[in-house]
Design a protein around this motif. Structure first.
Motif, PDB file in Angstrom:
ATOM      1  N   LEU A 485      57.497 -67.298  13.369  1.00 26.01           N
ATOM      2  CA  LEU A 485      56.467 -67.915  14.205  1.00 26.01           C
ATOM      3  C   LEU A 485      56.931 -69.272  14.736  1.00 26.01           C
ATOM      4  O   LEU A 485      56.668 -69.619  15.903  1.00 26.01           O
ATOM      5  N   TRP A 486      57.612 -70.024  13.891  1.00 29.99           N
ATOM      6  CA  TRP A 486      58.100 -71.336  14.308  1.00 29.99           C
ATOM      7  C   TRP A 486      59.105 -71.210  15.447  1.00 29.99           C
ATOM      8  O   TRP A 486      59.038 -71.935  16.452  1.00 29.99           O
ATOM      9  N   LEU A 487      60.041 -70.280  15.318  1.00 27.48           N
ATOM     10  CA  LEU A 487      61.046 -70.102  16.357  1.00 27.48           C
ATOM     11  C   LEU A 487      60.419 -69.575  17.646  1.00 27.48           C
ATOM     12  O   LEU A 487      60.810 -69.987  18.747  1.00 27.48           O
ATOM     13  N   VAL A 488      59.462 -68.668  17.519  1.00 24.39           N
ATOM     14  CA  VAL A 488      58.797 -68.134  18.712  1.00 24.39           C
ATOM     15  C   VAL A 488      58.036 -69.238  19.446  1.00 24.39           C
ATOM     16  O   VAL A 488      58.150 -69.400  20.666  1.00 24.39           O
ATOM     17  N   ASN A 489      57.269 -70.019  18.699  1.00 27.81           N
ATOM     18  CA  ASN A 489      56.519 -71.110  19.330  1.00 27.81           C
ATOM     19  C   ASN A 489      57.441 -72.199  19.873  1.00 27.81           C
ATOM     20  O   ASN A 489      57.126 -72.836  20.888  1.00 27.81           O
ATOM     21  N   PHE A 490      58.564 -72.425  19.195  1.00 23.47           N
ATOM     22  CA  PHE A 490      59.525 -73.403  19.705  1.00 23.47           C
ATOM     23  C   PHE A 490      60.108 -72.931  21.038  1.00 23.47           C
ATOM     24  O   PHE A 490      60.308 -73.752  21.953  1.00 23.47           O
ATOM     25  N   HIS A 532      64.463 -84.182  22.552  1.00 22.78           N
ATOM     26  CA  HIS A 532      63.099 -83.880  22.109  1.00 22.78           C
ATOM     27  C   HIS A 532      62.986 -82.591  21.313  1.00 22.78           C
ATOM     28  O   HIS A 532      61.896 -82.008  21.233  1.00 22.78           O
ATOM     29  N   THR A 533      64.071 -82.141  20.722  1.00 23.40           N
ATOM     30  CA  THR A 533      63.993 -80.960  19.859  1.00 23.40           C
ATOM     31  C   THR A 533      63.036 -81.204  18.695  1.00 23.40           C
ATOM     32  O   THR A 533      62.257 -80.321  18.315  1.00 23.40           O
ATOM     33  N   GLY A 534      63.073 -82.398  18.120  1.00 16.46           N
ATOM     34  CA  GLY A 534      62.183 -82.714  17.006  1.00 16.46           C
ATOM     35  C   GLY A 534      60.721 -82.689  17.411  1.00 16.46           C
ATOM     36  O   GLY A 534      59.867 -82.175  16.678  1.00 16.46           O
ATOM     37  N   SER A 535      60.399 -83.229  18.581  1.00 14.41           N
ATOM     38  CA  SER A 535      59.010 -83.236  19.045  1.00 14.41           C
ATOM     39  C   SER A 535      58.516 -81.823  19.314  1.00 14.41           C
ATOM     40  O   SER A 535      57.391 -81.460  18.949  1.00 14.41           O
ATOM     41  N   LEU A 536      59.362 -81.009  19.946  1.00 15.19           N
ATOM     42  CA  LEU A 536      58.970 -79.623  20.201  1.00 15.19           C
ATOM     43  C   LEU A 536      58.812 -78.853  18.893  1.00 15.19           C
ATOM     44  O   LEU A 536      57.898 -78.034  18.743  1.00 15.19           O
ATOM     45  N   ALA A 537      59.693 -79.120  17.930  1.00 16.64           N
ATOM     46  CA  ALA A 537      59.585 -78.452  16.635  1.00 16.64           C
ATOM     47  C   ALA A 537      58.335 -78.902  15.884  1.00 16.64           C
ATOM     48  O   ALA A 537      57.695 -78.096  15.185  1.00 16.64           O
ATOM     49  N   PHE A 538      57.962 -80.171  16.030  1.00 16.15           N
ATOM     50  CA  PHE A 538      56.771 -80.694  15.363  1.00 16.15           C
ATOM     51  C   PHE A 538      55.516 -79.979  15.865  1.00 16.15           C
ATOM     52  O   PHE A 538      54.696 -79.474  15.093  1.00 16.15           O
ATOM     53  N   GLY A 539      55.351 -79.952  17.184  1.00  8.76           N
ATOM     54  CA  GLY A 539      54.198 -79.266  17.740  1.00  8.76           C
ATOM     55  C   GLY A 539      54.195 -77.784  17.426  1.00  8.76           C
ATOM     56  O   GLY A 539      53.138 -77.198  17.134  1.00  8.76           O
ATOM     57  N   SER A 540      55.364 -77.147  17.446  1.00  8.32           N
ATOM     58  CA  SER A 540      55.454 -75.722  17.138  1.00  8.32           C
ATOM     59  C   SER A 540      55.103 -75.444  15.685  1.00  8.32           C
ATOM     60  O   SER A 540      54.487 -74.415  15.376  1.00  8.32           O
ATOM     61  N   LEU A 541      55.498 -76.336  14.789  1.00  6.89           N
ATOM     62  CA  LEU A 541      55.201 -76.145  13.377  1.00  6.89           C
ATOM     63  C   LEU A 541      53.692 -76.174  13.114  1.00  6.89           C
ATOM     64  O   LEU A 541      53.167 -75.354  12.357  1.00  6.89           O
ATOM     65  N   ILE A 542      52.992 -77.125  13.736  1.00  3.85           N
ATOM     66  CA  ILE A 542      51.544 -77.211  13.549  1.00  3.85           C
ATOM     67  C   ILE A 542      50.876 -75.915  13.991  1.00  3.85           C
ATOM     68  O   ILE A 542      50.031 -75.345  13.284  1.00  3.85           O
ATOM     69  N   LEU A 543      51.266 -75.421  15.160  1.00  2.00           N
ATOM     70  CA  LEU A 543      50.683 -74.181  15.667  1.00  2.00           C
ATOM     71  C   LEU A 543      51.060 -72.989  14.798  1.00  2.00           C
ATOM     72  O   LEU A 543      50.234 -72.098  14.556  1.00  2.00           O
ATOM     73  N   SER A 544      52.287 -72.954  14.276  1.00  6.28           N
ATOM     74  CA  SER A 544      52.742 -71.834  13.450  1.00  6.28           C
ATOM     75  C   SER A 544      51.988 -71.763  12.129  1.00  6.28           C
ATOM     76  O   SER A 544      51.651 -70.675  11.652  1.00  6.28           O
ATOM     77  N   VAL A 545      51.728 -72.917  11.527  1.00  5.59           N
ATOM     78  CA  VAL A 545      50.979 -72.935  10.266  1.00  5.59           C
ATOM     79  C   VAL A 545      49.574 -72.383  10.477  1.00  5.59           C
ATOM     80  O   VAL A 545      49.052 -71.601   9.660  1.00  5.59           O
ATOM     81  N   ILE A 546      48.940 -72.754  11.582  1.00  7.54           N
ATOM     82  CA  ILE A 546      47.599 -72.240  11.875  1.00  7.54           C
ATOM     83  C   ILE A 546      47.644 -70.733  12.117  1.00  7.54           C
ATOM     84  O   ILE A 546      46.780 -69.976  11.643  1.00  7.54           O
ATOM     85  N   GLN A 547      48.654 -70.257  12.823  1.00  7.30           N
ATOM     86  CA  GLN A 547      48.778 -68.818  13.057  1.00  7.30           C
ATOM     87  C   GLN A 547      49.036 -68.065  11.764  1.00  7.30           C
ATOM     88  O   GLN A 547      48.504 -66.959  11.559  1.00  7.30           O
ATOM     89  N   LEU A 548      49.839 -68.644  10.868  1.00  6.88           N
ATOM     90  CA  LEU A 548      50.072 -68.010   9.572  1.00  6.88           C
ATOM     91  C   LEU A 548      48.782 -67.930   8.768  1.00  6.88           C
ATOM     92  O   LEU A 548      48.510 -66.908   8.112  1.00  6.88           O
ATOM     93  N   ALA A 549      47.975 -68.986   8.815  1.00  9.33           N
ATOM     94  CA  ALA A 549      46.690 -68.953   8.124  1.00  9.33           C
ATOM     95  C   ALA A 549      45.793 -67.858   8.693  1.00  9.33           C
ATOM     96  O   ALA A 549      45.098 -67.151   7.944  1.00  9.33           O
ATOM     97  N   ARG A 550      45.811 -67.674  10.000  1.00  9.37           N
ATOM     98  CA  ARG A 550      45.008 -66.607  10.608  1.00  9.37           C
ATOM     99  C   ARG A 550      45.487 -65.223  10.172  1.00  9.37           C
ATOM    100  O   ARG A 550      44.681 -64.325   9.915  1.00  9.37           O
ATOM    101  N   ILE A 551      46.805 -65.056  10.073  1.00  6.59           N
ATOM    102  CA  ILE A 551      47.343 -63.770   9.627  1.00  6.59           C
ATOM    103  C   ILE A 551      46.940 -63.488   8.189  1.00  6.59           C
ATOM    104  O   ILE A 551      46.559 -62.359   7.834  1.00  6.59           O
ATOM    105  N   LEU A 552      47.002 -64.503   7.329  1.00 13.00           N
ATOM    106  CA  LEU A 552      46.597 -64.320   5.937  1.00 13.00           C
ATOM    107  C   LEU A 552      45.103 -64.009   5.845  1.00 13.00           C
ATOM    108  O   LEU A 552      44.686 -63.191   5.006  1.00 13.00           O
ATOM    109  N   LEU A 553      44.291 -64.632   6.687  1.00 10.59           N
ATOM    110  CA  LEU A 553      42.865 -64.323   6.691  1.00 10.59           C
ATOM    111  C   LEU A 553      42.617 -62.884   7.146  1.00 10.59           C
ATOM    112  O   LEU A 553      41.740 -62.194   6.601  1.00 10.59           O
ATOM    113  N   GLU A 554      43.375 -62.416   8.119  1.00 11.74           N
ATOM    114  CA  GLU A 554      43.246 -61.021   8.540  1.00 11.74           C
ATOM    115  C   GLU A 554      43.658 -60.078   7.414  1.00 11.74           C
ATOM    116  O   GLU A 554      43.048 -59.021   7.219  1.00 11.74           O
TER     117      GLU A 554
END
Length: 733
Positions: A485-490, A532-554
């Motif tokens: 998810l992190w790589l996809v969002n990145f 800006h690889t770090g900035s893009l990775a930071f934003g992608s990580l936040i979104l990936s964690v939320i998506q992982l939480a949604r998958i676990l809830l499903e």
């Protein structure tokens, strides 16, 4: 405070501080910045942002690669792809006694209809590898009687018994107790490497070898319905076999026509975007009117079909009662189907009409912004093809995740567990050893299971182990999913930041196209990767964690689907809704934060904060103007996909036989649905670049209003088209 008044005060403050010297921007939450009056475009002198997150991202990539290597060394895809007998041996594996036995045979397939199949994910009966499936009805008792006449009966029956067993005179009760041989065999055929009963419809009745009833080894009457339930308990895909084969056959026959439809969608999408540069207003109004006319025609057609059904027998049956059918004509004979279509089309038509009535003034502003975006894409035409790079990256990362997941799932040694037909057996799922299970003196668990749970046996369950690697396989699977998810969002973030930097260089160019960089897309890509690889990775990580939480809830929701705990289901539903809203918000804020990163080169948190307050200071424009443009782009995607889909319908429904000749298909809706979805994805790929251009120009437009006041010293950098709309869109009006 109005933009012009603020700009004049800001300009006076700057002049009094140092005769126009650039000043350091001061940060006030919710208030416009005192910007550098000499700002003329994206910052060129940059430094690396969010270095710590960049280092973490690199470490995760290395760890992800190491995980793939470890999974490759320990995993064996054959454990997932091939059938496994009760002893954990592959069917058809070279170098083993099963080398010429590629098919799995169930001793008593009737036990596979037991609820224990769903709980233990295993059929509680002995499973053996065979070279071919049985082609006749027979029981062990009948074989013993016929064996006295001819040895050939035993020679045929023994190929479905345990390897090495050769005692046809052993009493039936002992054979069934030790499960040396199956109690009966039925005509079967291989499906998914498993012997399943050969069901044949005969005059509307399900039969096996023209039989509807038969007897087992204990002379108990059995029916074909029981075999059907057992077969469904094994795979649940007996009915899907014929459907899958027909669908694949349709794809094999119609793939050239599907490819032609997708190419038409790509050409139409590209032409649509290029025409927006010259006829944006006319083309968008034609799009709106065409979509409304198509919806009106659809409503009329549904009404005609609904009235045509009238009181036809069977038309009042509910869709739920009909169930799942591959023949879509079944649903088209129901009144409820056309009522649902009519309501959906009517609601969509009403929504578009109300939006046009109340937002007709903003539509013209949005059209001007879209016209400006079409000019930007015209100057940076290479941006339209950047999604191909993103597509290749997404395909690579998703494929790597799938292969790693399969290898992790197939890691470890064979683990055996006690399987019992009795669901309440306390020893079910206990680990055991097949070599010593029947020797009760060597295992207290085995002795207790055999004594208290009749029919218990030690059966292969899954592949695992006791090493730390095997104990944490579940956590490794989670890491595999999170990294993917992190790589996809990145990859998506890199595309957005690259496009934003290129389009921002267009907006802030004082003389277009001379002041636009020679290769704006490549320059923006280089800046994004280098700084800006770090900035893009930071934003992608936040979104990936939320998506992982949604998958676990499903996943939890799927596990609790059969439970009666209403409170738990309600809380889970609320959490799913909250995380869905949170993901949408984070995705939107990340998109705007990446634009600020591309323009100013600030870190992710600063960019997100500045983007948020800039949007809040222009909340009316964001809520109306920005959303209207998104709506117009959505209508464009819908028109292209719908138009190509309607063309595909006329072609595959043989309404254009005088122009084209298509092959006979089992389900004509297969290529139609494929063309429609594929056309929508292609249009979405082109329009995603356009949407990113609109969002970038919109933020630059808001920034321009706050930075400049239109005077000679601080002129607006917006195009003449946007400048003409300044009076309409300015906060002061």
């Amino acid at each position: 405070m109005p933009a012009k008044q603020y700009a004049q005060q800001s300009s006076a403050a700057v002049r009094s501080e140092g005769a126009g010297r650039p000043t350091t921007p001061s940060r006030y939450y919710g208030e416009p910045h005192k910007f550098d009056p000499f700002f003329r475009g994206p910052v060129r002198k940059r430094s690396c942002t969010d270095v710590l997150c960049c280092l973490i991202f690199m470490v995760v990539i290395l760890a992800y690669g190491a995980l793939g290597i470890v999974a490759w060394l320990h995993g064996d895809p054959r454990k997932v792809l091939h059938a496994t007998d009760s002893y954990g041996h592959f069917c058809g594996q070279n170098g083993t006694p099963n080398a010429k036995k590629p098919i799995l045979f169930f001793f008593n397939i009737l036990k596979c209809a037991n609820p224990a199949v769903l709980i233990n994910l295993q059929c509680p009966t002995t499973q053996m590898c065979v070279s071919k499936c049985p082609d006749r009805f027979a029981t062990y008792r009948d074989m013993q009687l016929q064996n006295t006449l001819s040895r050939s009966y035993w020679d045929y029956y023994r190929q479905f018994c345990k390897h090495g067993f050769n005692n046809p005179n052993k009493p039936v009760s002992q054979v069934l107790r030790d499960e040396d041989c199956p109690s009966m065999i039925v005509p079967s055929r291989p499906f998914l490497q498993r012997c399943l009963p050969d069901f044949i419809p005969l005059n509307g009745t399900l039969t096996v070898a023209n039989h509807t009833r038969f007897k087992d080894a204990m002379d108990a009457p059995r029916s074909v319905t029981e075999l059907r339930q057992a077969a469904n308990g094994i795979t649940g895909l007996v009915d899907a076999k014929e459907l899958g084969m027909k669908i694949m056959e349709d794809y094999a026959k119609s793939w050239p026509w599907i490819l032609i439809g997708l190419l038409i969608a790509a050409v139409v999408s590209l032409t649509f975007i290029l025409l927006l540069r010259f006829t944006a207003g006319l083309l968008l109004w034609v799009t709106i009117i065409t979509v409304m006319l198509l919806l009106a025609y659809g409503m009329w057609y549904c009404s005609r079909e609904l009235s045509g059904l009238g009181e036809r027998l069977g038309s009042d049956v509910a869709i739920v009662e009909v169930g799942l059918h591959t023949d879509l004509q079944v649903y088209l004979q129901l009144r409820q189907t056309w009522i649902v279509f009519l309501v959906i089309l009517g609601a969509t038509e009403a929504s578009i009409l109300l939006m046009l009535i109340f937002l007709r003034g903003r539509v013209q502003v949005a059209i001007t912004l879209l016209r400006e975006a079409s000019k930007a894409t015209g100057y940076i035409i290479s941006s339209l093809f950047y999604p191909l790079i993103t597509f290749l990256l997404l395909a690579l990362f998703i494929s790597y995740w799938a292969v790693t997941a399969v290898l992790l799932a197939s890691s470890g040694e064979a683990v055996y567990k006690v399987m019992s037909p009795d669901v309440t057996c306390p020893y079910a799922n206990s680990t055991c050893s097949p070599e010593t299970f029947n020797k009760t003196s060597n295992s207290s668990t085995a002795a207790a299971a055999l004594a208290s749970c009749e029919g218990s046996r030690c059966t292969f369950a899954f592949y695992g182990g006791e090493t730390p690697y095997h104990r944490y396989l579940f956590l490794l699977q989670l890491f595999n999913l999170l990294a993917c998810l992190w790589l996809v969002n990145f990859s998506l973030a890199l595309e957005q930041c690259t496009l934003a930097g290129a389009f921002a260089s267009y907006y802030w160019a004082r003389r277009r196209p001379r002041d636009i960089p020679p290769c704006p897309l490549f320059s923006s890509f280089s800046r994004a990767v280098r700084y800006h690889t770090g900035s893009l990775a930071f934003g992608s990580l936040i979104l990936s964690v939320i998506q992982l939480a949604r998958i676990l809830l499903e996943y939890l929701d799927e596990k609790l689907r059969g439970a009666n705990n209403v409170i738990a289901r309600f809380i889970l539903c609320c959490l799913k809704c909250c995380f869905w809203c949170l993901e949408r918000f984070i995705r939107y804020m990340n998109r705007n934060a990446y634009i600020m990163v591309a323009i100013y080169g600030t870190n992710f948190c600063t960019s997100a904060r500045e983007a948020f307050f800039l949007l809040m200071r222009n909340v009316v424009r964001v809520a109306v103007l920005d959303r209207v443009t998104d709506f117009l782009l959505f209508l464009g995607r819908l028109l292209i996909a719908g138009g190509v889909g309607v063309l595909a319908f006329f072609v595959f429904d043989r309404k254009l036989t005088m122009f084209v000749e298509v092959p006979d298909l089992n389900f004509y809706w297969v290529p139609i649905v494929t063309v429609f979805l594929g056309s929508y994805l292609i249009a979405h790929g082109f329009f995603s670049v356009y949407a990113m251009c609109v969002d970038t120009l919109f933020l630059c437009f808001c920034e321009d209003l706050e930075r400049n006041d239109g005077s000679t010293e601080r002129p607006f950098l917006m195009s003449p088209g946007l400048h003409q709309l300044l009076g309409k869109s300015s906060p002061s009006r």
